[in-house]
Every structure is written in structure tokens, then in C-alpha cells.
Motif scaffolding. Structure first.
Motif, short mmCIF file in Angstrom:
data_model
loop_
_atom_site.label_atom_id
_atom_site.label_comp_id
_atom_site.label_asym_id
_atom_site.label_seq_id
_atom_site.Cartn_x
_atom_site.Cartn_y
_atom_site.Cartn_z
N UNK A 141 86.64 85.82 55.26
CA UNK A 141 87.27 86.43 56.67
C UNK A 141 87.20 87.87 55.89
N UNK A 142 87.53 88.68 57.25
CA UNK A 142 87.50 90.41 56.99
C UNK A 142 89.06 90.39 56.61
N UNK A 143 89.21 91.40 55.30
CA UNK A 143 90.49 91.64 55.09
C UNK A 143 91.05 93.14 55.76
N UNK A 144 92.23 93.41 55.33
CA UNK A 144 92.80 94.61 55.91
C UNK A 144 91.79 95.96 55.75
N UNK A 145 91.48 96.06 54.66
CA UNK A 145 90.45 97.06 54.06
C UNK A 145 91.16 98.39 53.90
N UNK A 146 90.57 99.20 55.02
CA UNK A 146 91.26 100.61 54.71
C UNK A 146 92.80 100.76 55.23
N UNK A 147 93.26 99.44 55.71
CA UNK A 147 94.49 99.48 56.18
C UNK A 147 95.54 99.17 55.18
N UNK A 148 94.99 98.70 53.90
CA UNK A 148 95.76 98.22 52.87
C UNK A 148 95.28 98.51 51.48
N UNK A 149 95.65 99.05 50.78
CA UNK A 149 95.18 99.62 49.61
C UNK A 149 94.80 98.82 48.42
N UNK A 150 95.65 97.50 48.34
CA UNK A 150 95.35 96.47 47.63
C UNK A 150 94.68 95.32 47.98
N UNK A 151 93.90 95.40 49.00
CA UNK A 151 93.16 94.19 49.80
C UNK A 151 91.69 94.64 49.99
N UNK A 152 91.01 93.82 49.68
CA UNK A 152 89.36 93.99 49.92
C UNK A 152 89.01 94.18 51.35
N UNK A 153 87.72 94.43 51.59
CA UNK A 153 87.17 94.54 53.02
C UNK A 153 86.96 92.99 53.54
N UNK A 154 86.47 92.30 52.72
CA UNK A 154 86.40 90.85 53.09
C UNK A 154 86.82 90.04 51.65
N UNK A 155 87.28 89.03 52.04
CA UNK A 155 87.65 87.98 50.87
C UNK A 155 87.50 86.53 51.45
N UNK A 156 87.51 85.84 50.31
CA UNK A 156 87.33 84.14 50.41
C UNK A 156 88.27 83.72 49.60
N UNK A 157 89.03 82.77 49.92
CA UNK A 157 90.05 82.06 49.16
C UNK A 157 89.96 80.65 49.02
N UNK A 158 90.26 79.86 47.96
CA UNK A 158 90.13 78.42 47.86
C UNK A 158 91.34 77.80 48.47
N UNK A 159 91.58 76.56 48.34
CA UNK A 159 92.65 75.65 49.09
C UNK A 159 93.97 76.15 48.09
N UNK A 160 93.90 76.48 47.15
CA UNK A 160 95.26 76.95 46.33
C UNK A 160 95.57 78.35 46.78
#
Length: 178
Positions: A56-75
Motif C-alpha cells: 500500500x501507499x504510505x503517507x510519504x511526504x505527509x509523515x516524517x516517520x512513514x515510507x512512501x510504500x509499505x507492506x505489513x504481515x498479519x501481525x
């Protein structure tokens, strides 16, 4: 009054012969007011290179500590952290501590070469890190394809992307730096 993001719609068909992944994605991409078309299209390239149903697309430029894209597992653990641009070494090191795999899509002109030379030793110590470079010519050609409603077909084979949008055919050859 704050400026609002511009919304882009993308129907994306991916045939990744290298990873044996085939998928259709309907994406809604919010382009931050300070983001260029070039950077937004690099996020699309990052999505194509790492396509997965959970990406999924992350917050990117809107959030300093979040990537542009990320994938998480079920946990809820981050399995993939993807940044676009030329992030600093400290951000990359933190990302490698938080995610199972980190990727950076670097693009631009001379600045990319300088960034790589300044940080190469530190980046090469990060086992979880992959850095791709997109040439200025490929980035410019991608930017020229930008529109609010896009239909894109993409084939990945032997590390190259072949993109078809309407009557336009484009080859993008990312270079793996690390």
C-alpha cells in the motif's frame, strides 16, 4: 487555507516474469501539493517493482516517520519499507531496523550520484537494503505519461520494465546500486 492533494486514478496490469507475479490493481494515488509528477511516477515504479496484494501507499511526504510504500504481515510488522528519492543514511538505518526488507528508488540527475558516493559505505553495510536508480531520461519519459486517469500495462523481465500506456511504449531499466 491548506492546499489539498491531487487525486490520480491508475488501472495497472502487471506481469512480473521475474517473480512470477501477475496482478491487476486499481490504485488511487494522492499527490501531495509539494510533490512533483516525477516523484509520483517514481512511487508508481516502486509499486510495480514490488507489487503484492498487501503493498500500500504510505503517507510519504505527509509523515516524517512513514515510507512512501509499505507492506505489513498479519501481525502488523513491516515486511517491506520502500522510499522514493534520496533519503538520508539515518532514515535508511532506522528503516532497516523496523522492516524485514528496505528498498529505495533513487532518481534524478547528478544529485543521485553524489548521494550514492557520500553514503555508499554505510548503505552497503545494510543487508536488508536494495537501492535502485532510475535514469533522468527514464524519469522524464515517465513524467510525460502522467495524467489524472491512467491505464498502464507493465511487463517485468530480466530486471527491465516495459510499459504500455495507450499508444506509448516505454522501457525503464532500473540499475541496482546495492
Amino acid at each position: 487555507m491548506a492546499l489539498k492533494s491531487t487525486i490520480f486514478k491508475l488501472d495497472l496490469q502487471i506481469a512480473d516474469l521475474d517473480r512470477n507475479y501477475y496482478g491487476n490493481h486499481t490504485l488511487t494515488i494522492a499527490r501531495h501539493p509539494s510533490e512533483t509528477d516525477e516523484r509520483m511516477m517514481m512511487r508508481v515504479i516502486a509499486f510495480i517493482l514490488h507489487a503484492n496484494e498487501a503493498l500500500v501507499f504510505g503517507k510519504g511526504l505527509s509523515a516524517e516517520d512513514e515510507p512512501d510504500l509499505l507492506r505489513k504481515d498479519l501481525t502488523g510488522s513491516i515486511t517491506q519499507w520502500i522510499d522514493v528519492g534520496l533519503p538520508d543514511e539515518k532514515r535508511i538505518r532506522r528503516a532497516c531496523g523496523r522492516a524485514q526488507h528496505v528498498a529505495v528508488i533513487a532518481y534524478g540527475s547528478r544529485a543521485t550520484e553524489i548521494w550514492w558516493q557520500q553514503n555508499r559505505a554505510a548503505f552497503e553495510r545494510q543487508e536488508k537494503l536494495t537501492i535502485y536508480q532510475i535514469s533522468p531520461e527514464d524519469a522524464a519519459a515517465l513524467t510525460a505519461l502522467t495524467s489524472r486517469n491512467m491505464q498502464l500495462q507493465c511487463t517485468l523481465q530480466e530486471g527491465e520494465l516495459w510499459l504500455i500506456m495507450g499508444e506509448h511504449n516505454l522501457r525503464v531499466a532500473p540499475i541496482t546500486l546495492s
